[in-house]
Structures are given as C-alpha cells and as structure tokens.
Design an enzyme around this catalytic site. Sequence first.
Site, short mmCIF file in Angstrom:
data_model
loop_
_atom_site.label_atom_id
_atom_site.label_comp_id
_atom_site.label_asym_id
_atom_site.label_seq_id
_atom_site.Cartn_x
_atom_site.Cartn_y
_atom_site.Cartn_z
N SER A 108 0.85 -1.19 0.00
CA SER A 108 0.00 0.00 0.00
C SER A 108 0.89 1.25 0.00
CB SER A 108 -0.95 -0.04 1.20
OG SER A 108 -1.99 0.90 1.04
N LYS A 160 -21.49 17.15 8.62
CA LYS A 160 -20.32 17.33 9.46
C LYS A 160 -19.97 16.06 10.25
CE LYS A 160 -16.94 19.76 11.07
NZ LYS A 160 -15.82 20.09 10.18
#
Length: 288
Positions: A108, A160
């Site tokens: 990764s 949010k």
Amino acid sequence: MGVLATLPDWLTALVPERFRKTITVIPVVRLAGAIGAVGPFSRGLTIGSVAGRLERAFTQSKAPAVAIVLNSPGGSPVQSRLIFERIRSLAEEHDKRVHVFVEDVAASGGYMIACAGDDIVADPSSIIGSIGVVSAGFGFVDLMARIGIERRVHTSGNDKAVLDPFQPEKSEDVAHLKALQKEIHETFIDLVRERRATRLNHDEDLFTGLFWSGRRGLALGLVDELGDPRGWLRARYGEGVRPRMVSEPRGLPFRRPLEGIGALAPNRLVDETLSAIEERALWSRFGL
C-alpha cells in the site's frame, strides 16, 4: 577487499584522501513502521519524522547513491506521497540514484514510497503490492445502546458528522467515502505506472489491492531484483562499498516518555488504544 574497507569510519577519516579511493560510502536511511501512525506511544512514518534523515543522506556529496531500507504495511496516503516526493526531489537536486531495499513488507503506502527508488530490491519472501485504498473503523452503536450511553452530536452542516462510529452507518455516507477512495486509488495507480513504466507486467490483478511475495513481485515488474542490501551493494559498487546508516539526532532524554504522561487522560488513552489496534491490523493483514 582492500584494507581500508575494513577500518572503522573514524579511523578511515584520518587516512589521506588519495589513499581512500577504494572506499565507496552509501548513506542508508531505514524507514520502518505504519505511515502516519504517530502518537505518544507510537512513532510511525511521516514527512516530519523522516525529512531530517533524508536531507542528511542526500547531502553527502561524495556518495553516488542513497539506499532506503523499507519495512511498512502502509497507512496515510498523504504522508506516503509526501515522503515519496521528498525522496525524488532530493535525488534530482543532488543527482543521486536511489536504491530501495524491502524487508518484510512494502505494501500500500509502503509500496508507494518504494516507487521512489530507481531500483527496488526485495527478499524472495518479502510482501509486495497491495496497490489500493482502504478505510477502516469501528461501530459502537449497539454497544452504547446495550450499556445505556446516549450519544449527543450537534453540528452546523448536515454532513459534518459523516461516518461517526457512534451513529448508524448511512448508505449515502459510504457512497461518498467510496468515491473519495476511487480518486485516491487512481492517483496511486498513476504514480506506479509513471515510475515503473515499461517494467510492469500488466496483470489484471495488479491494481486490485492484492499483494504478492517478492519473487512474484519480480515477475510482475513491481520489483527489479531479489537480494539483500549488503550483497546487492557489493555486487554493484565492489568490495570497498561501505553502507553508512543515517540515524535521527539524539534529542533530550525522556522526551517521549514525558509526552506519554500527558496522554494518560481517558480520551487520549482511548484514541491511542484504537490507533494501536488499527496499526496492528495493518501488519496483521500480511501475517506479520
């Protein structure tokens, strides 16, 4: 091997330069750990934690190259790319070749950093690849209901509190996350294609997030050779090569333990515990 190659560094420095031509010093920077996983009880890889070592390695004017010894299961894509970019920038600025040597794993974001190398050398049993993007977390909704804890969240902005682990998961939030992951994945793929160019074997599974042994990685074009740092550097630069580790400067004693004391507050302790679990999960994916 010449006699000078066997001398300690401090003694070699006392020998007149005309007699030291058989010595080739290669600065070595070891980058190990999860990327971005930094806290009072863990010290992962970030641009801030490695910039000083990289700068010192690349500014050793007589060294023809810099070796990076890498061992990372990945982590933050931003920090991975920042470290990659810094290595490439320094290599071009100081006109040095970069040799990357993989230890247990370069997966990764770890493989993204490996791509900064002009040569990638792995052990046959190293873990290579995992070119993808993953987001992981925890959901505590049922646990909180079971023990009678109420979660109170007040936001300005409807989105949010997206993917708050203490609230039920919403399909639209997951879709937004996956779209974001796709963009990051494409950036990762473009970087690998640019750096590895004609060396890649365009296997259909190359960019699916799968990972392979170093031996299979060689066949896929993800690495260039199999070997170990000392043997490979000797084969390349001769018996007089001297790898020299570039380490962190010594700071004040007890600095990190003192930082850890302030982290014993309950909320920080929870954060650190979850971070440690996530970091452990990164390594565990590769059987490490």
